[in-house]
Design a protein around this motif. Structure first.
Motif, mmCIF file in Angstrom:
data_model
loop_
_atom_site.group_PDB
_atom_site.id
_atom_site.type_symbol
_atom_site.label_atom_id
_atom_site.label_comp_id
_atom_site.label_asym_id
_atom_site.label_seq_id
_atom_site.Cartn_x
_atom_site.Cartn_y
_atom_site.Cartn_z
ATOM 1 N N GLY A 166 -43.144 -47.155 7.669
ATOM 2 C CA GLY A 166 -42.952 -45.697 7.724
ATOM 3 C C GLY A 166 -43.699 -45.002 6.606
ATOM 4 O O GLY A 166 -44.345 -43.961 6.822
ATOM 5 N N MET A 167 -43.636 -45.550 5.386
ATOM 6 C CA MET A 167 -44.367 -44.952 4.263
ATOM 7 C C MET A 167 -45.867 -44.973 4.548
ATOM 8 O O MET A 167 -46.573 -43.966 4.373
ATOM 9 N N ALA B 18 -40.810 -40.126 7.837
ATOM 10 C CA ALA B 18 -41.014 -41.275 8.733
ATOM 11 C C ALA B 18 -39.742 -41.675 9.469
ATOM 12 O O ALA B 18 -39.809 -42.225 10.560
ATOM 13 N N ASN C 197 -42.404 -46.255 15.161
ATOM 14 C CA ASN C 197 -41.780 -46.903 14.007
ATOM 15 C C ASN C 197 -40.321 -46.452 13.846
ATOM 16 O O ASN C 197 -39.446 -47.259 13.534
ATOM 17 N N ILE D 299 -47.466 -45.163 7.407
ATOM 18 C CA ILE D 299 -47.814 -44.236 8.488
ATOM 19 C C ILE D 299 -47.816 -42.793 7.986
ATOM 20 O O ILE D 299 -48.729 -42.021 8.285
ATOM 21 N N HIS D 300 -46.791 -42.441 7.220
ATOM 22 C CA HIS D 300 -46.751 -41.051 6.757
ATOM 23 C C HIS D 300 -47.950 -40.722 5.874
ATOM 24 O O HIS D 300 -48.566 -39.665 6.025
ATOM 25 N N TRP D 301 -48.293 -41.612 4.970
ATOM 26 C CA TRP D 301 -49.457 -41.372 4.099
ATOM 27 C C TRP D 301 -50.714 -41.192 4.928
ATOM 28 O O TRP D 301 -51.596 -40.400 4.613
ATOM 29 N N HIS D 302 -50.806 -41.996 5.962
ATOM 30 C CA HIS D 302 -51.957 -41.958 6.850
ATOM 31 C C HIS D 302 -52.082 -40.577 7.515
ATOM 32 O O HIS D 302 -53.175 -40.139 7.855
ATOM 33 N N ASN D 303 -50.942 -39.929 7.691
ATOM 34 C CA ASN D 303 -50.926 -38.619 8.355
ATOM 35 C C ASN D 303 -51.060 -37.440 7.384
ATOM 36 O O ASN D 303 -50.917 -36.291 7.774
ATOM 37 N N ALA E 117 -42.182 -39.563 1.917
ATOM 38 C CA ALA E 117 -42.761 -40.269 3.069
ATOM 39 C C ALA E 117 -41.649 -40.840 3.949
ATOM 40 O O ALA E 117 -41.719 -40.774 5.179
#
Lengths: 354, 354
Positions: free
Chosen positions: B171-172, A48, A127, B174-178, A44
């Motif tokens: 960042g983590m 990110a 971000n 947001i990435h998971w969300h994507n 991640a």
């Protein structure tokens, strides 16, 4: 000057890559950010931070801020190779502001490609852009070059001072953009540039002065050199946007005539609004204020700028500022050859064609 | 605890207002940001910074971060009134992150009103939010409370460390969300909270410890107290979003069931994905991944969380973390009455109903 840029470019790029690796793993994350309380997700974090950051950095950019910092450090009698991480601070900050600005402006293009937030998503891009405000500030804490605590504190205080002014300048610019009237004065416009663009330049110069423990007077002079040059650069940027709009297929990375489409209140627009007839000035305000502009409308806006000789006027002001930058440079006690290189930058920022 | 919050609230609000006045003029701008090179436009600055900043601050917020900082300073034997500006640093930072997060998430509501970027525009809101990252950092340079240079440097280094981790956590998340798959582990989820929310808590505690010149061990303990409590708070927040979605007209400021609509991978979702049958887990992923959810779909997602007792599980984990926060607190050598107040906060973060 192009030789100087070409010689330094790979050195700077290598250093940025060392500071912000393209591929990270948990060991790197722990080293750079501290041990986790629980467990990092390196996949991640890779997506990110390094991925979007390098997406932008790989698109180019001249890295002139880092090079000017190195030249100044050299001019002040120290070895710039010992302080390369510091020279990268303004470069990383600058690229961070580009990402954030593009989100704020709703920009579509950046350096010939889709703006980062259009490619990576607003969440990831923003971000990453904001992370680029803080990643370089950690460099000071890691203390390469073994600086005294007093100097490191001075660097932090300087960075906070300048980064606050950056947001002041951006705030003025944004607010003007949200008003139809072109009501700001030329000195207010120059202040906006001094804050928004000039502060990053000032960081370049003040870092070099602080690292090498120069007097306050020397630091001020170096900051003035970089500030005036940055304002000239900004005005040069605005001029290029118009000049390239005049040509077919201009090589400029951004869409041409972009500033008019965006409704930016440039020095040229302010000058034209003051010099044109009330009707023409009102028409210019209207064109800048419109949500969309046809190509004909872009041409019409440029025509108004030309009628009042505003492009030539802006170029004159930029040349004046570049001259002031060279005046400041002459007050610094540095080697002639390096001073010549630094003076060359003040010409480049206006005469460049991309 | 509510009494403590109520007693401190006006003190903190007055201090924030002193640091960031509602109405500014050129004298204030020169004092706070330095003399202009040319000329400030106070009207543009008013609209770009104080107006949007106070638009958000006036919507409420409990200011608990500032209050906890004051209590810790008191507990460490100093007068918190002498260090009020420092206690406001995490509060202003927190409100800045709220603005930026809402842009990143494309949020519609915040504290019962339209999200700031929907009201003031993305450009104004984002610049104001980012300015709130740097405005409070200037406080350290202005040096209220007359701290030694060594302590101020330690404060800057601490702030940079924690603010970098904040962007790592964001960042983590947001990435998971994507990603559609719910593939992160529970410990990775806790790390995300420790970084994203916990670091602001750690700033609260570490500021109090640094200002009053505590040992490294005391600083670490205080940071652990605040970190665990912040993670518990975050999990509590996620639980509230589900509980209020179960009720008619929940009083929560954000839209109810928002986390499901947004597709947030909460601890409850991770637990449910692990505990449910493969079919139900896949359905949960699908519901979270969908661009839009009907009210029925929101109810269906909540039903999956309930089947696996995931809400109860999350509450248990939050209580555990609050217990760990109290354990850390007990290791600190502070007055019983203050320790009781600080312990109360660890209960409040989970038991609150708004």
């Amino acid at each position: 000057m192009r030789d100087v840029l070409a010689a330094w470019r790979p050195v700077i790029d290598r250093e940025i890559e060392r500071l912000l690796p393209r591929e990270i793993d948990v060991e790197y994350v722990a080293r750079a950010f501290g041990e986790p309380t629980y467990e990092y997700d390196p996949v991640a974090i890779q997506r990110a931070l390094p991925d979007p950051i390098w997406n932008l950095l790989d698109r180019g950019g001249k890295r002139w801020r880092a090079v000017v910092c190195c030249l100044l450090i050299d001019g002040f009698g120290a070895d710039p190779h010992e302080y390369l991480p510091y020279a990268c601070i303004p470069e990383i900050l600058h690229n961070g502001t580009i990402i954030v600005d593009d989100v704020e402006d709703g920009a579509t293009m950046r350096r010939g490609e889709a703006a980062l937030h259009r490619e990576a998503g607003t969440d990831v891009a923003l971000n990453a852009g904001n992370a680029m405000y803080f990643l370089p500030l950690n460099i000071v804490a890691h203390n390469p070059g073994d600086l005294d605590a007093e100097i490191r504190l001075a660097i932090y205080e300087m960075l906070m001072y300048e980064l606050n002014r950056t947001h002041l300048g951006q705030g003025m610019d944004i607010h003007w953009h949200n008003e139809q009237a072109i009501r700001m004065s030329e000195t207010q416009y120059l202040e906006m540039c001094a804050c928004k663009t000039g502060c990053l330049g000032r960081i370049v110069a003040r870092l070099a002065a602080l690292i090498t423990d120069q007097s306050d007077e020397t630091e001020r002079c170096a900051a003035r050199y970089a500030e005036r040059m940055s304002i000239a650069f900004q005005i040069g940027d605005d001029i290029l946007d118009i000049e390239n709009a005049d040509e077919d297929g201009g090589a400029f990375g951004k869409a041409v005539g972009n500033d008019i489409r965006e409704g930016k209140k440039t020095l040229m627009a302010i000058h034209a609004a003051n010099e044109a007839s009330p009707e023409r000035a009102a028409r210019l305000e209207e064109l800048l204020w419109a949500d969309e502009n046809s190509d004909d409308e872009i041409r019409e806006a440029i025509e108004i700028l030309r009628e009042t000789d505003s492009v030539a006027y802006a170029r004159e002001r930029a040349l004046e500022l570049a001259g002031e930058a060279r005046d400041a440079l002459r007050e610094l006690d540095i080697d002639d050859e390096i001073a010549d290189d630094l003076a060359e930058f003040t010409r480049f920022v206006i005469e460049r064609d991309v």
